[in-house]
Design a protein around this motif. Structure first.
Motif, PDB file in Angstrom:
ATOM      1  N   ASN A  37      35.422   4.114  10.039  1.00  0.00           N
ATOM      2  CA  ASN A  37      34.507   4.677  11.190  1.00  0.00           C
ATOM      3  C   ASN A  37      35.271   5.877  11.881  1.00  0.00           C
ATOM      4  OD1 ASN A  37      32.244   2.967  10.680  1.00  0.00           O
ATOM      5  ND2 ASN A  37      33.237   1.323  11.841  1.00  0.00           N
ATOM      6  N   ALA A  38      35.847   6.949  10.996  1.00  0.00           N
ATOM      7  CA  ALA A  38      36.400   8.080  11.722  1.00  0.00           C
ATOM      8  C   ALA A  38      35.465   8.859  12.662  1.00  0.00           C
ATOM      9  CB  ALA A  38      37.045   8.724  10.639  1.00  0.00           C
ATOM     10  N   THR A  39      36.026   8.962  13.804  1.00  0.00           N
ATOM     11  CA  THR A  39      35.383   9.914  14.727  1.00  0.00           C
ATOM     12  C   THR A  39      36.264  11.294  15.068  1.00  0.00           C
ATOM     13  OG1 THR A  39      36.351   8.728  16.608  1.00  0.00           O
ATOM     14  CG2 THR A  39      34.305   7.953  15.661  1.00  0.00           C
ATOM     15  N   SER A  40      35.576  12.102  15.880  1.00  0.00           N
ATOM     16  CA  SER A  40      36.387  13.444  16.118  1.00  0.00           C
ATOM     17  C   SER A  40      35.634  13.630  17.585  1.00  0.00           C
ATOM     18  CB  SER A  40      36.319  14.464  15.253  1.00  0.00           C
ATOM     19  OG  SER A  40      34.785  15.094  15.418  1.00  0.00           O
ATOM     20  N   THR A  41      36.051  14.609  18.136  1.00  0.00           N
ATOM     21  CA  THR A  41      35.350  15.135  19.484  1.00  0.00           C
ATOM     22  C   THR A  41      33.983  15.378  19.189  1.00  0.00           C
ATOM     23  OG1 THR A  41      36.306  17.475  19.070  1.00  0.00           O
ATOM     24  CG2 THR A  41      37.393  16.033  20.421  1.00  0.00           C
TER      25      THR A  41
END
Length: 147
Positions: A37-41
């Motif tokens: 569940n990688a996220t970023s800005t």
């Protein structure tokens, strides 16, 4: 995948499944980062993602079955995240459920088909599907009758 890098771990030309965000422009994850569940800005874990198989994975998963490797068989709705839709079912689903949504999304069909535009963004997804991915006759009369 040649020419593709994971926007989370930055691994390039990775093998295996690739996941393309249908909300963020040009945002891809490798299978490991997707499963974590990688996220970023700009990317949230609740964004709909389209799984794209490499040709070797496609042959591994569908080897021996009568399927065209040019037509992946499963698409994700960029609006409600419903998965497992065929190209025909996606057109019908969006036409029945989401015709009045103006949210900009990446077309999962364009992203998944070999030679397609992987980052095609449209704010009229239902219209795009009807014009570009409709099956059956493509003459003007049939098109006008469909409306």
């Amino acid at each position: 995948m040649t020419g593709v890098s994971c926007d989370s771990c930055l691994k390039s030309n990775f093998r295996g499944r690739r996941y393309k965000c249908l909300i963020c422009y040009d945002y891809d994850l490798c299978a490991n980062c997707y499963e974590e569940n990688a996220t970023s800005t700009r990317h949230s874990a609740d964004h709909p993602m389209q799984c794209i198989l490499t040709r070797s994975d496609f042959e591994l998963y569908y080897g021996g079955e009568v399927l065209s490797p040019e037509q992946p068989q499963s698409f994700t709705c960029p609006y409600c995240k419903r998965m497992g839709l065929s190209d025909v079912a996606l057109v019908e689903h969006v036409g029945a459920e989401h015709t009045d949504i103006g949210l900009e999304v990446v077309c999962p069909v364009c992203a998944a088909i070999p030679g397609g535009e992987p980052n095609l963004v449209t704010d009229d997804f239902a219209g795009h599907l009807t014009l570009e991915h409709r099956t059956g006759p493509r003459d003007l009369i049939a098109f006008l009758i469909s409306f």
